[in-house]
Design an enzyme around this catalytic site. Structure first.
Site, PDB file in Angstrom:
ATOM      1  N   CYS A  53       0.888  -0.993   0.079  1.00 54.23           N
ATOM      2  CA  CYS A  53      -0.077  -0.004   0.436  1.00 54.23           C
ATOM      3  C   CYS A  53       0.667   1.396  -0.057  1.00 54.23           C
ATOM      4  O   CYS A  53       1.436   1.176   1.064  1.00 54.23           O
ATOM      5  CB  CYS A  53      -1.369   0.240   1.295  1.00 54.23           C
ATOM      6  SG  CYS A  53      -1.942   1.647   1.555  1.00 54.23           S
ATOM      7  N   CYS A  56      -0.209   3.247   4.170  1.00 54.28           N
ATOM      8  CA  CYS A  56       0.466   2.527   5.234  1.00 54.28           C
ATOM      9  C   CYS A  56       2.041   1.516   4.516  1.00 54.28           C
ATOM     10  O   CYS A  56       2.329   0.649   6.246  1.00 54.28           O
ATOM     11  CB  CYS A  56      -0.320   2.077   5.890  1.00 54.28           C
ATOM     12  SG  CYS A  56      -1.392   0.331   4.888  1.00 54.28           S
ATOM     13  N   CYS A 101      -7.208  -1.163   0.851  1.00 55.28           N
ATOM     14  CA  CYS A 101      -6.315  -1.245   1.858  1.00 55.28           C
ATOM     15  C   CYS A 101      -6.512  -1.835   3.355  1.00 55.28           C
ATOM     16  O   CYS A 101      -7.387  -0.879   3.608  1.00 55.28           O
ATOM     17  CB  CYS A 101      -5.132  -0.590   1.751  1.00 55.28           C
ATOM     18  SG  CYS A 101      -3.839  -1.250   3.794  1.00 55.28           S
ATOM     19  N   CYS A 104      -4.836   1.115   6.338  1.00 57.71           N
ATOM     20  CA  CYS A 104      -5.695   2.304   6.269  1.00 57.71           C
ATOM     21  C   CYS A 104      -6.590   2.982   5.609  1.00 57.71           C
ATOM     22  O   CYS A 104      -6.947   3.458   5.408  1.00 57.71           O
ATOM     23  CB  CYS A 104      -3.969   2.880   5.838  1.00 57.71           C
ATOM     24  SG  CYS A 104      -4.091   2.994   3.667  1.00 57.71           S
ATOM     25  N   CYS A 124      -8.216  -4.478 -10.447  1.00 59.08           N
ATOM     26  CA  CYS A 124      -7.938  -3.095 -11.931  1.00 59.08           C
ATOM     27  C   CYS A 124      -7.716  -2.357 -10.628  1.00 59.08           C
ATOM     28  O   CYS A 124      -8.180  -1.614  -9.938  1.00 59.08           O
ATOM     29  CB  CYS A 124      -8.243  -2.629 -12.640  1.00 59.08           C
ATOM     30  SG  CYS A 124      -8.621  -1.963 -13.261  1.00 59.08           S
TER      31      CYS A 124
HETATM   32 FE    FE Z   1      -3.081   1.179   3.586  1.00 57.81          FE
END
Ligand code: FE
Length: 138
Positions: A53, A56, A101, A104, A124
């Site tokens: 991510c 985070c 995610c 976060c 995607c």
């Molecule tokens: Fe994250």
């Protein structure tokens, strides 16, 4: 199921996110923006490694589940177990499943059901929402 509005493990204000993200990252991760197709350097990258991510650093996808969907966005047919949360996105007059995610809540993209075996899924993903760590760096 978590949605973008739930409390995630990592919670920051828009101002705090803006301090650590580039404007284009903030637009996608925190404002559900979409990068222009074909612009991500990850789109045609197949090096071995892990995609985390961009907000985070949580590991989300690996290179072995990445494939070329031909859409212009980095695509995966699966995710690292437990890394992804989904919610229903009814913007743009469509009903799509939003992918974010699980740590976060950052918006990553959408998941569709026209992907390859074995899952039949197509994640995607906006490349700008990810960071890549080649295997040799891990
Ligand atoms: Fe994250």
């Amino acid at each position: 199921m978590k949605t973008s509005k739930d409390n995630f493990e990592i919670v920051k204000s828009d101002q705090e996110w803006q301090e650590i993200l580039r404007p284009e990252q903030f637009d996608v991760l925190r404002k559900h923006g979409t990068e222009i197709a074909g612009t991500s350097p990850f789109n045609k990258q197949y090096r071995t490694g892990t995609y985390v991510c961009g907000g985070c650093g949580y590991p989300l996808f690996t290179s072995d589940i990445k494939y070329n969907s031909g859409t212009g966005w980095p695509s995966f047919y699966d995710s690292i177990k437990g890394a992804i949360a989904t919610s229903v996105d009814q913007s743009l007059f469509m009903t799509r499943k939003e992918v974010h995610c699980s740590r976060c809540g950052g918006h990553l993209g959408h998941v569709f059901s026209d992907g390859p075996a074995p899952t039949g899924l197509r994640y995607c993903i906006n490349g700008v929402s990810l960071k890549f760590f080649p295997k040799e760096d891990i």
